[in-house]
Design a protein around this motif. Structure first.
Motif, PDB file in Angstrom:
ATOM      1  N   THR A   1       0.300  -5.657   0.093  1.00 25.98           N
ATOM      2  CA  THR A   1       0.933  -5.302  -1.177  1.00 25.98           C
ATOM      3  C   THR A   1      -0.094  -4.599  -2.048  1.00 25.98           C
ATOM      4  OG1 THR A   1       2.347  -7.229  -1.005  1.00 25.98           O
ATOM      5  CG2 THR A   1       2.144  -6.215  -3.165  1.00 25.98           C
ATOM      6  N   HIS A   2       0.292  -3.463  -2.610  1.00 34.23           N
ATOM      7  CA  HIS A   2      -0.587  -2.698  -3.494  1.00 34.23           C
ATOM      8  C   HIS A   2      -0.014  -2.758  -4.901  1.00 34.23           C
ATOM      9  CE1 HIS A   2      -2.795  -0.964  -0.117  1.00 34.23           C
ATOM     10  NE2 HIS A   2      -1.636  -0.851   0.481  1.00 34.23           N
ATOM     11  N   THR A   3      -0.885  -2.949  -5.881  1.00 25.72           N
ATOM     12  CA  THR A   3      -0.411  -3.008  -7.260  1.00 25.72           C
ATOM     13  C   THR A   3      -0.285  -1.607  -7.856  1.00 25.72           C
ATOM     14  OG1 THR A   3      -2.675  -3.307  -8.028  1.00 25.72           O
ATOM     15  CG2 THR A   3      -1.348  -5.302  -7.680  1.00 25.72           C
ATOM     16  N   GLU A   4      -1.093  -0.679  -7.420  1.00 23.49           N
ATOM     17  CA  GLU A   4      -1.054   0.703  -7.890  1.00 23.49           C
ATOM     18  C   GLU A   4      -0.749   1.614  -6.706  1.00 23.49           C
ATOM     19  OE1 GLU A   4      -1.590   1.824 -11.065  1.00 23.49           O
ATOM     20  OE2 GLU A   4      -1.736  -0.264 -11.721  1.00 23.49           O
TER      21      GLU A   4
ATOM     22  N   SER B   1       1.889   3.284  -0.560  1.00 28.11           N
ATOM     23  CA  SER B   1       0.881   2.625   0.271  1.00 28.11           C
ATOM     24  C   SER B   1       0.649   3.413   1.549  1.00 28.11           C
ATOM     25  CB  SER B   1       1.315   1.194   0.627  1.00 28.11           C
ATOM     26  OG  SER B   1       2.476   1.215   1.435  1.00 28.11           O
ATOM     27  N   VAL B   2      -0.548   3.286   2.071  1.00 27.55           N
ATOM     28  CA  VAL B   2      -0.921   3.763   3.406  1.00 27.55           C
ATOM     29  C   VAL B   2      -1.880   2.722   3.946  1.00 27.55           C
ATOM     30  CG1 VAL B   2      -2.054   5.534   4.789  1.00 27.55           C
ATOM     31  CG2 VAL B   2      -0.709   6.210   2.813  1.00 27.55           C
ATOM     32  N   ASP B   3      -1.552   2.176   5.107  1.00 23.95           N
ATOM     33  CA  ASP B   3      -2.377   1.125   5.698  1.00 23.95           C
ATOM     34  C   ASP B   3      -2.477   1.303   7.204  1.00 23.95           C
ATOM     35  OD1 ASP B   3      -2.856  -0.729   3.367  1.00 23.95           O
ATOM     36  OD2 ASP B   3      -0.671  -0.636   3.335  1.00 23.95           O
ATOM     37  N   ARG B   4      -3.578   0.817   7.743  1.00 19.76           N
ATOM     38  CA  ARG B   4      -3.748   0.789   9.189  1.00 19.76           C
ATOM     39  C   ARG B   4      -2.874  -0.330   9.734  1.00 19.76           C
ATOM     40  NH1 ARG B   4      -8.826   2.031  12.518  1.00 19.76           N
ATOM     41  NH2 ARG B   4      -8.250   1.218  14.555  1.00 19.76           N
ATOM     42  N   ARG B   5      -2.258  -0.095  10.895  1.00 19.50           N
ATOM     43  CA  ARG B   5      -1.413  -1.119  11.492  1.00 19.50           C
ATOM     44  C   ARG B   5      -1.481  -1.020  13.004  1.00 19.50           C
ATOM     45  NH1 ARG B   5       4.885  -2.536  10.069  1.00 19.50           N
ATOM     46  NH2 ARG B   5       5.176  -4.015  11.754  1.00 19.50           N
ATOM     47  N   SER B   6      -1.454  -2.169  13.653  1.00 16.57           N
ATOM     48  CA  SER B   6      -1.368  -2.200  15.122  1.00 16.57           C
ATOM     49  C   SER B   6      -0.335  -3.247  15.502  1.00 16.57           C
ATOM     50  CB  SER B   6      -2.726  -2.492  15.752  1.00 16.57           C
ATOM     51  OG  SER B   6      -3.204  -3.736  15.324  1.00 16.57           O
TER      52      SER B   6
ATOM     53  N   LEU C   1      -1.128   4.435  11.461  1.00 19.47           N
ATOM     54  CA  LEU C   1      -0.977   4.263  10.020  1.00 19.47           C
ATOM     55  C   LEU C   1       0.489   4.054   9.678  1.00 19.47           C
ATOM     56  CD1 LEU C   1      -3.287   7.161   8.781  1.00 19.47           C
ATOM     57  CD2 LEU C   1      -3.870   4.733   9.015  1.00 19.47           C
ATOM     58  N   GLU C   2       0.699   3.257   8.638  1.00 13.18           N
ATOM     59  CA  GLU C   2       2.038   3.027   8.107  1.00 13.18           C
ATOM     60  C   GLU C   2       2.008   3.400   6.633  1.00 13.18           C
ATOM     61  OE1 GLU C   2       5.141  -0.511   8.613  1.00 13.18           O
ATOM     62  OE2 GLU C   2       3.279  -1.143   7.661  1.00 13.18           O
ATOM     63  N   ALA C   3       3.025   4.117   6.169  1.00 15.42           N
ATOM     64  CA  ALA C   3       3.065   4.573   4.772  1.00 15.42           C
ATOM     65  C   ALA C   3       4.424   4.277   4.156  1.00 15.42           C
ATOM     66  CB  ALA C   3       2.771   6.065   4.699  1.00 15.42           C
ATOM     67  N   HIS C   4       4.404   4.127   2.834  1.00 15.12           N
ATOM     68  CA  HIS C   4       5.610   3.896   2.033  1.00 15.12           C
ATOM     69  C   HIS C   4       5.614   4.989   0.976  1.00 15.12           C
ATOM     70  CE1 HIS C   4       7.924   0.806  -0.660  1.00 15.12           C
ATOM     71  NE2 HIS C   4       8.635   1.875  -0.408  1.00 15.12           N
ATOM     72  N   LEU C   5       6.685   5.785   0.961  1.00 17.39           N
ATOM     73  CA  LEU C   5       6.766   6.966   0.106  1.00 17.39           C
ATOM     74  C   LEU C   5       8.066   6.948  -0.684  1.00 17.39           C
ATOM     75  CD1 LEU C   5       5.689   9.936  -0.534  1.00 17.39           C
ATOM     76  CD2 LEU C   5       7.046  10.654   1.430  1.00 17.39           C
ATOM     77  N   HIS C   6       7.993   7.257  -1.978  1.00 16.29           N
ATOM     78  CA  HIS C   6       9.178   7.463  -2.805  1.00 16.29           C
ATOM     79  C   HIS C   6       9.301   8.962  -3.069  1.00 16.29           C
ATOM     80  CE1 HIS C   6       9.828   3.278  -4.851  1.00 16.29           C
ATOM     81  NE2 HIS C   6      10.189   3.307  -3.595  1.00 16.29           N
TER      82      HIS C   6
END
Length: 137
Positions: free
Chosen positions: A3-6, A30-35, A46-51
């Motif tokens: 979880t990212h606050t910003e 968010s952008v995070d490394r994921r396996s 990488l996994e990202a969440h975009l609006h």
């Protein structure tokens, strides 16, 4: 996903030139490394969440995307508008029809991955090379 606050990259206007050009407001949350174990073996990337807020809309479309090691483009794993799914697949699923994003949004996601120190090489059309270690922002 952590979880990212910003947001990783705050709201920014992006012009999408495909068809009739439109300007959207995009926020990389968010952008995070994921396996994860996948059908054909381990999936690392990488996994990202975009609006993406389109002109005239009051709520943004929500996109969940992934880019696996050595892939050259971000692909959508899930896409929601007004809280309703267009489609929803698991992280890194490559066994179903994949949807990309316009190059301008791809570049924004790549910028966010570089800003977080997650990659050594990335860009539209450039195979993803993950950093061996990263420091979350």
């Amino acid at each position: 996903m952590p979880t990212h606050t910003e947001p990783v990259l705050p709201a920014r206007e992006v012009t999408l030139p495909e068809g009739a050009p439109i300007t959207v407001t995009a926020t990389v949350l968010s952008v995070d490394r994921r396996s994860e174990a996948g059908v054909f073996g381990p999936m690392v990337g990488l996994e990202a969440h975009l609006h993406v807020l389109f002109p005239g809309d009051t709520t943004p479309d929500t996109l969940f995307l992934s880019r696996l090691a050595e892939e050259s483009w971000w692909l959508q794993d899930a896409h929601f508008s007004n809280g309703l799914p267009h489609f929803s697949h698991g992280f890194g699923s490559r066994t179903v029809r994949k949807h990309g994003v316009p190059t301008e949004l791809d570049e924004l996601l790549c910028e966010a991955a570089r800003a977080r120190g997650l990659v050594t090489e990335i860009g539209p059309g450039i195979p993803l090379a993950l950093a061996t270690s990263s420091t979350p922002a």
